[in-house]
Design a protein around this motif. Structure first.
Motif, PDB file in Angstrom:
ATOM      1  N   ASP A 222       0.829  -1.200   0.000  1.00 25.33           N
ATOM      2  CA  ASP A 222       0.000   0.000   0.000  1.00 25.33           C
ATOM      3  C   ASP A 222       0.871   1.261   0.000  1.00 25.33           C
ATOM      4  O   ASP A 222       1.723   1.436   0.868  1.00 25.33           O
ATOM      5  N   GLU A 223       0.653   2.122  -0.948  1.00 21.13           N
ATOM      6  CA  GLU A 223       1.450   3.343  -1.128  1.00 21.13           C
ATOM      7  C   GLU A 223       1.419   4.245   0.106  1.00 21.13           C
ATOM      8  O   GLU A 223       2.422   4.823   0.495  1.00 21.13           O
ATOM      9  N   ARG A 224       0.258   4.366   0.750  1.00 20.05           N
ATOM     10  CA  ARG A 224       0.171   5.254   1.919  1.00 20.05           C
ATOM     11  C   ARG A 224       0.970   4.716   3.105  1.00 20.05           C
ATOM     12  O   ARG A 224       1.323   5.477   4.004  1.00 20.05           O
ATOM     13  N   VAL A 225       1.277   3.442   3.099  1.00 23.53           N
ATOM     14  CA  VAL A 225       2.109   2.843   4.146  1.00 23.53           C
ATOM     15  C   VAL A 225       3.590   3.043   3.822  1.00 23.53           C
ATOM     16  O   VAL A 225       4.399   3.341   4.696  1.00 23.53           O
ATOM     17  N   LEU A 226       3.926   2.903   2.543  1.00 25.41           N
ATOM     18  CA  LEU A 226       5.320   2.990   2.124  1.00 25.41           C
ATOM     19  C   LEU A 226       5.858   4.418   2.029  1.00 25.41           C
ATOM     20  O   LEU A 226       7.032   4.665   2.305  1.00 25.41           O
ATOM     21  N   LYS A 227       5.001   5.339   1.622  1.00 24.71           N
ATOM     22  CA  LYS A 227       5.437   6.713   1.341  1.00 24.71           C
ATOM     23  C   LYS A 227       6.173   7.379   2.509  1.00 24.71           C
ATOM     24  O   LYS A 227       7.259   7.931   2.305  1.00 24.71           O
ATOM     25  N   PRO A 228       5.633   7.345   3.730  1.00 23.67           N
ATOM     26  CA  PRO A 228       6.356   7.998   4.838  1.00 23.67           C
ATOM     27  C   PRO A 228       7.740   7.390   5.081  1.00 23.67           C
ATOM     28  O   PRO A 228       8.702   8.111   5.339  1.00 23.67           O
ATOM     29  N   LEU A 229       7.847   6.064   4.964  1.00 22.55           N
ATOM     30  CA  LEU A 229       9.142   5.404   5.158  1.00 22.55           C
ATOM     31  C   LEU A 229      10.110   5.777   4.041  1.00 22.55           C
ATOM     32  O   LEU A 229      11.280   6.064   4.293  1.00 22.55           O
ATOM     33  N   GLU A 230       9.610   5.820   2.822  1.00 26.00           N
ATOM     34  CA  GLU A 230      10.449   6.196   1.685  1.00 26.00           C
ATOM     35  C   GLU A 230      10.980   7.630   1.842  1.00 26.00           C
ATOM     36  O   GLU A 230      12.158   7.901   1.592  1.00 26.00           O
ATOM     37  N   GLU A 231      10.130   8.531   2.281  1.00 34.57           N
ATOM     38  CA  GLU A 231      10.552   9.923   2.488  1.00 34.57           C
ATOM     39  C   GLU A 231      11.544  10.042   3.642  1.00 34.57           C
ATOM     40  O   GLU A 231      12.496  10.818   3.577  1.00 34.57           O
TER      41      GLU A 231
END
Length: 81
Positions: A37-46
Motif C-alpha cells: 500500500d502506497e500510503r504505508v510505504l510513502k512515509p518510510l520512503e521519504e
C-alpha cells in the motif's frame, strides 16, 4: 544491493521495525515492495530519502518475504549496519 544480500544479513522486517531502525541510524539500506500500500510505504520512503539511505524497490511482497526467509509477504525490510 540485491535481495540475495538480505538472506545472510543482519536485518529487520516490517514497516514499523524498519522505521524504528532508520530513525535510530542503524540502517544501511531499505527494501520496499512495489505491491504494498502506497500510503504505508510513502512515509518510510521519504524518511529514508531525508537520511540519505539507499532504497531498493522489489516487485512483490511475496519476493521480499522469501528473501527474508519468512513464510508471509513483507512490505519492507532493512539491512542493518
Amino acid at each position: 544491493m540485491t535481495l540475495e544480500a538480505l538472506k545472510n544479513a543482519n536485518r529487520v522486517i516490517g514497516i514499523k521495525q524498519v522505521t524504528k531502525a532508520v530513525n535510530k541510524g542503524f540502517v544501511e539500506s531499505v527494501f520496499l515492495a512495489d505491491d504494498a500500500d502506497e500510503r504505508v510505504l510513502k512515509p518510510l520512503e521519504e524518511l529514508c530519502k531525508s537520511k540519505n539511505i539507499e532504497v531498493v524497490k522489489v516487485l512483490a511482497m511475496k519476493d521480499l518475504g522469501q528473501a527474508c526467509m519468512i513464510e508471509v509477504g513483507a512490505a519492507a525490510a532493512a539491512i542493518l549496519k
